[in-house]
Design an enzyme around this catalytic site. Structure first.
Site, PDB file in Angstrom:
ATOM      1  N   ASP A 157      24.463  88.078  36.029  1.00  0.00           N
ATOM      2  CA  ASP A 157      24.716  88.600  37.358  1.00  0.00           C
ATOM      3  C   ASP A 157      24.270  90.026  37.494  1.00  0.00           C
ATOM      4  O   ASP A 157      23.946  90.486  38.588  1.00  0.00           O
ATOM      5  CB  ASP A 157      26.272  88.567  37.724  1.00  0.00           C
ATOM      6  CG  ASP A 157      26.697  87.242  37.656  1.00  0.00           C
ATOM      7  OD1 ASP A 157      26.134  86.135  37.407  1.00  0.00           O
ATOM      8  OD2 ASP A 157      28.024  87.048  38.088  1.00  0.00           O
ATOM      9  N   ASP A 170      22.076  80.110  40.788  1.00  0.00           N
ATOM     10  CA  ASP A 170      21.821  79.128  39.527  1.00  0.00           C
ATOM     11  C   ASP A 170      22.889  78.085  39.409  1.00  0.00           C
ATOM     12  O   ASP A 170      23.060  77.542  38.250  1.00  0.00           O
ATOM     13  CB  ASP A 170      22.252  80.111  38.165  1.00  0.00           C
ATOM     14  CG  ASP A 170      23.108  80.998  38.136  1.00  0.00           C
ATOM     15  OD1 ASP A 170      23.603  81.104  38.955  1.00  0.00           O
ATOM     16  OD2 ASP A 170      23.175  81.717  36.995  1.00  0.00           O
ATOM     17  N   ASP A 216      22.375  90.666  43.453  1.00  0.00           N
ATOM     18  CA  ASP A 216      22.845  90.412  42.204  1.00  0.00           C
ATOM     19  C   ASP A 216      22.008  89.835  41.395  1.00  0.00           C
ATOM     20  O   ASP A 216      21.144  88.913  41.882  1.00  0.00           O
ATOM     21  CB  ASP A 216      24.200  89.481  42.296  1.00  0.00           C
ATOM     22  CG  ASP A 216      25.564  90.151  42.815  1.00  0.00           C
ATOM     23  OD1 ASP A 216      25.636  91.454  43.173  1.00  0.00           O
ATOM     24  OD2 ASP A 216      26.487  89.460  42.657  1.00  0.00           O
ATOM     25  N   CYS A 224      24.916  81.733  33.586  1.00  0.00           N
ATOM     26  CA  CYS A 224      25.623  83.048  33.919  1.00  0.00           C
ATOM     27  C   CYS A 224      26.078  83.685  32.721  1.00  0.00           C
ATOM     28  O   CYS A 224      26.030  85.003  32.702  1.00  0.00           O
ATOM     29  CB  CYS A 224      26.831  82.443  34.769  1.00  0.00           C
ATOM     30  SG  CYS A 224      26.846  81.540  36.078  1.00  0.00           S
ATOM     31  N   HIS A 260      24.935  83.318  44.399  1.00  0.00           N
ATOM     32  CA  HIS A 260      24.226  83.216  43.136  1.00  0.00           C
ATOM     33  C   HIS A 260      23.175  81.892  43.182  1.00  0.00           C
ATOM     34  O   HIS A 260      23.930  80.815  43.652  1.00  0.00           O
ATOM     35  CB  HIS A 260      24.829  83.230  41.799  1.00  0.00           C
ATOM     36  CG  HIS A 260      25.674  84.693  41.650  1.00  0.00           C
ATOM     37  ND1 HIS A 260      26.681  84.433  40.939  1.00  0.00           N
ATOM     38  CD2 HIS A 260      25.341  85.834  42.425  1.00  0.00           C
ATOM     39  CE1 HIS A 260      27.016  86.204  40.847  1.00  0.00           C
ATOM     40  NE2 HIS A 260      26.228  86.699  41.853  1.00  0.00           N
TER      41      HIS A 260
HETATM   42  O1  DAV Z   1      28.195  76.808  42.922  1.00  0.00           O
HETATM   43  O2  DAV Z   1      29.894  78.328  42.882  1.00  0.00           O
HETATM   44  C1  DAV Z   1      28.104  79.653  41.021  1.00  0.00           C
HETATM   45  C2  DAV Z   1      27.086  80.742  40.516  1.00  0.00           C
HETATM   46  C3  DAV Z   1      27.714  81.507  39.525  1.00  0.00           C
HETATM   47  N1  DAV Z   1      27.083  82.456  38.872  1.00  0.00           N
HETATM   48  C4  DAV Z   1      28.761  78.097  42.796  1.00  0.00           C
HETATM   49  C5  DAV Z   1      27.770  79.204  42.406  1.00  0.00           C
END
Ligand code: DAV
Length: 373
Positions: free
Chosen positions: A112, A251, A200, A355, A249
């Site tokens: 992140d 990913d 981020d 992550c 995010h």
């Molecule tokens: O689908 O909650 C999580 C991404 C964490 N870096 C989600 C995204």
């Protein structure tokens, strides 16, 4: 630790070249921070996170650390050098001249915070007050790489002020329905304003010359524009995933596995107007397998789609969460050597296998995967 005597090289251009050196996060001292303007829209009204804050239990930290240590061991067994950040007292209150906040967050998800591109490691602005100082956990490592690799570039994006001007006041009403949320997101109406550049690092995917950046709650258009100006030899593509009511995010939404192949969350397909780049260049975008779980673990910010938050060791070898049977099977069918890694105890601390890591060194050079730009 293996390979500690190997020469330090900072270099990584994409998500799939052979991984040789990585940072794996730690769960120590992780807190659930008090609410703040950036985090409120992410916590649904029926979430077990609502109204919670304070340090996580010792037992949950131990269990998460056991899985993080196990991941580190698996990577080392594959010849990858592994470094770990230095946790701080995350329970302490923090302040800048503009605001005070009751606690910090933690240092499980290095992805992140740090964006590695080529020989550069860039500290992201971040977009939550609770995460404003998180880069300090990585400074000992980044300073060491700076000392050891004469070509390493240590950069930090301008620290944002994160005053109330950076967030829309009353972005969500208390009784907003999921359909209303989806309408907001589809019209690219997010909680962050365009007051200042915000991003981020986990909103950015690296494809050699091209960076694919999600515009959402944690990255605004100015953030993407800052990245474009900062990396003038690269092309930054801003993308949206209208089916995601909490776009934070990229990913667990869009995961490149090797040149030409991406898995995309079927509940959050990439917007039609963002597909052209991939289609023109014969990249296949395939629906990711459905998660094996109906719910995330307790006190977890992320969705069940951490199932697709996989870490490529090279373009034939992938680490995926051990209980995600459907995702494991899909990866196997694609022909990958699949390494199952138990990781659900670490999820509440900030995410999955992608992550929890950030690249220091992948072999390989900067390639153009999208010649038909
Ligand atoms: O689908 O909650 C999580 C991404 C964490 N870096 C989600 C995204």
């Amino acid at each position: 630790m293996t390979g500690t005597d190997s020469k330090t090289v900072v270099n990584s251009w994409n998500e799939w070249d052979p991984l040789k050196h990585v940072i794996v996060g730690r769960a120590d001292g992780c807190c659930i921070p008090p609410s703040e303007p950036a985090s409120d829209p992410k916590i649904p009204a029926d979430s077990d996170m609502l109204g919670m804050y304070g340090p996580r239990s010792d037992e949950s930290v131990e269990k998460a650390n056991a899985q993080l240590d196990n991941l580190a061991g698996i990577l080392e067994a594959h010849g990858v050098r592994v470094d770990r950040p230095e946790p701080m007292d995350f329970s302490q209150a923090i302040a800048t001249p503009d605001w005070e906040h009751g606690s910090m967050f933690g240092c499980q998800p290095p992805r992140d915070v740090i964006l590695t591109l080529g020989s550069e490691m860039l500290e992201a602005t971040m977009s939550y007050r609770s995460r404003w100082f998180e880069y300090l956990c990585y400074r000992p490592l980044l300073q060491r790489y700076y000392n050891e690799d004469p070509n390493m570039r240590h950069e930090a994006a301008p620290k944002p002020r994160l005053t109330n001007a950076s967030y829309k006041e009353d972005y969500l009403s208390d009784d907003i329905t999921i359909d209303e949320r989806l309408e907001l997101v589809a019209s690219k109406d997010f909680v962050t304003t365009e007051e200042e550049p915000l991003f981020d690092a986990a909103d950015c995917l690296r494809f050699g010359r091209d960076l694919v950046v999600q515009h959402g709650f944690t990255t605004n258009l100015k953030g993407a524009d800052w990245l474009q100006r900062h990396f003038p030899d690269h092309r930054v593509h801003t993308v949206n995933f209208p089916g995601d009511p909490y776009p934070i995010h990229i990913d667990a939404t869009f995961t490149p596995l090797r040149p030409g192949l991406i898995i995309n969350n079927p509940d959050r397909r990439i917007a039609d107007d963002c597909r052209g780049l991939f289609e023109r260049n014969d990249w296949e975008i395939v629906d990711a397998a459905r998660p094996a779980h109906n719910e995330p673990p307790a006190l977890c910010y992320s969705s069940v789609w951490l199932s697709m938050n996989v870490l490529m060791i090279d373009e034939k070898t992938v680490c995926a969460e051990a209980s995600e049977v459907h995702q494991l099977e899909q990866l196997d069918k694609f022909g990958f050597n699949v390494i199952p890694v138990p990781f659900r105890d670490a999820y509440p601390f900030g995410g999955g296998l992608h992550c929890a890591t950030t690249d220091v060194y992948r072999e390989g050079t900067c390639q153009d995967y999208f010649p038909k730009a």
